[in-house]
Design a protein around this motif. Structure first.
Motif, PDB file in Angstrom:
ATOM      1  N   LEU A 194      10.202  65.514  51.838  1.00 52.81           N
ATOM      2  CA  LEU A 194      10.985  66.301  52.790  1.00 52.81           C
ATOM      3  C   LEU A 194      12.455  65.960  52.532  1.00 52.81           C
ATOM      4  O   LEU A 194      13.048  65.147  53.234  1.00 52.81           O
ATOM      5  CB  LEU A 194      10.558  65.952  54.218  1.00 52.81           C
ATOM      6  CG  LEU A 194      11.053  66.819  55.355  1.00 52.81           C
ATOM      7  CD1 LEU A 194      10.512  68.243  55.233  1.00 52.81           C
ATOM      8  CD2 LEU A 194      10.649  66.229  56.696  1.00 52.81           C
ATOM      9  N   ILE A 253       7.963  69.834  50.723  1.00 56.28           N
ATOM     10  CA  ILE A 253       7.934  70.511  52.025  1.00 56.28           C
ATOM     11  C   ILE A 253       9.344  70.973  52.352  1.00 56.28           C
ATOM     12  O   ILE A 253      10.295  70.199  52.263  1.00 56.28           O
ATOM     13  CB  ILE A 253       7.411  69.572  53.129  1.00 56.28           C
ATOM     14  CG1 ILE A 253       6.020  69.044  52.755  1.00 56.28           C
ATOM     15  CG2 ILE A 253       7.382  70.285  54.473  1.00 56.28           C
ATOM     16  CD1 ILE A 253       5.523  67.944  53.662  1.00 56.28           C
ATOM     17  N   TYR A 280      10.952  74.217  57.872  1.00 61.30           N
ATOM     18  CA  TYR A 280       9.690  74.463  58.565  1.00 61.30           C
ATOM     19  C   TYR A 280       9.702  73.783  59.929  1.00 61.30           C
ATOM     20  O   TYR A 280      10.248  72.696  60.091  1.00 61.30           O
ATOM     21  CB  TYR A 280       8.496  73.915  57.784  1.00 61.30           C
ATOM     22  CG  TYR A 280       8.153  74.643  56.513  1.00 61.30           C
ATOM     23  CD1 TYR A 280       8.606  75.919  56.238  1.00 61.30           C
ATOM     24  CD2 TYR A 280       7.342  74.035  55.562  1.00 61.30           C
ATOM     25  CE1 TYR A 280       8.274  76.571  55.071  1.00 61.30           C
ATOM     26  CE2 TYR A 280       7.003  74.676  54.390  1.00 61.30           C
ATOM     27  CZ  TYR A 280       7.470  75.948  54.148  1.00 61.30           C
ATOM     28  OH  TYR A 280       7.133  76.586  52.992  1.00 61.30           O
ATOM     29  N   ILE A 287       4.952  71.319  59.326  1.00 63.73           N
ATOM     30  CA  ILE A 287       5.076  70.140  58.474  1.00 63.73           C
ATOM     31  C   ILE A 287       3.912  69.192  58.736  1.00 63.73           C
ATOM     32  O   ILE A 287       3.273  68.691  57.800  1.00 63.73           O
ATOM     33  CB  ILE A 287       6.429  69.430  58.699  1.00 63.73           C
ATOM     34  CG1 ILE A 287       7.574  70.332  58.218  1.00 63.73           C
ATOM     35  CG2 ILE A 287       6.464  68.080  57.980  1.00 63.73           C
ATOM     36  CD1 ILE A 287       8.958  69.838  58.590  1.00 63.73           C
TER      37      ILE A 287
END
Length: 154
Positions: free
Chosen positions: A44, A68, A72, A77
């Motif tokens: 992330l 990711i 989001y 996530i």
């Protein structure tokens, strides 16, 4: 080793420095978090040279990286991390959710990496091993994981 491998904004890394950073992070992930072959690690991260280094580190360990998108919602996530069976989440900012996943805030650890070897023991990676997973939106609205093998990457 002196040729430029990565350019991002005003920062540049040559191949030698990139390989050393990747190996140091690999050794750190193995030693501190127990990451090993077949483990999935969520990423992330904002785009930077520090997005590429964890990807390569995870691959060198024989692990599977799970990128990711930071835009989001937390619920999505969390779903991706749980469905992908991530053993760790590497982020550049604090992240918490109800899953209780172990989170490594990358900027807090960068200085510690210099204490780790820039050499890495070789891991036997086979073409059928997973390299990474990506999640699509899914036709039902539930994200669907797509597993990409090393044979597809190479």
């Amino acid at each position: 080793p002196q040729a430029i491998a990565v350019c991002y904004a005003d920062r540049k890394l040559n191949y030698g420095a990139l390989d050393a950073a990747v190996n140091q992070l690999s050794n750190y992930l193995k030693d501190v978090y127990g990451i090993q072959q077949g483990d999935c690690v969520g990423l992330l991260l904002d785009r930077s040279e520090w997005m590429l280094i964890p990807m390569l580190s995870i691959l060198k360990l024989g692990g599977i990286y799970l990128p990711i998108d930071k835009s989001y919602p937390t619920s999505r996530i969390s779903y991706i991390l749980e469905d992908g069976r991530a053993a760790l989440l590497i982020s550049d900012t604090p992240y918490t959710d109800e899953s209780g996943i172990n989170v490594m805030i990358l900027p807090d650890h960068i200085e510690k990496l210099s204490a780790y070897s820039s050499e890495l023991a070789s891991v036997a990676i086979h073409e059928e091993d997973l390299a990474y997973m990506i999640y699509t939106s899914g036709s039902t609205g539930t994200p669907k994981g797509v597993k990409i093998r090393h044979s597809s990457v190479t």
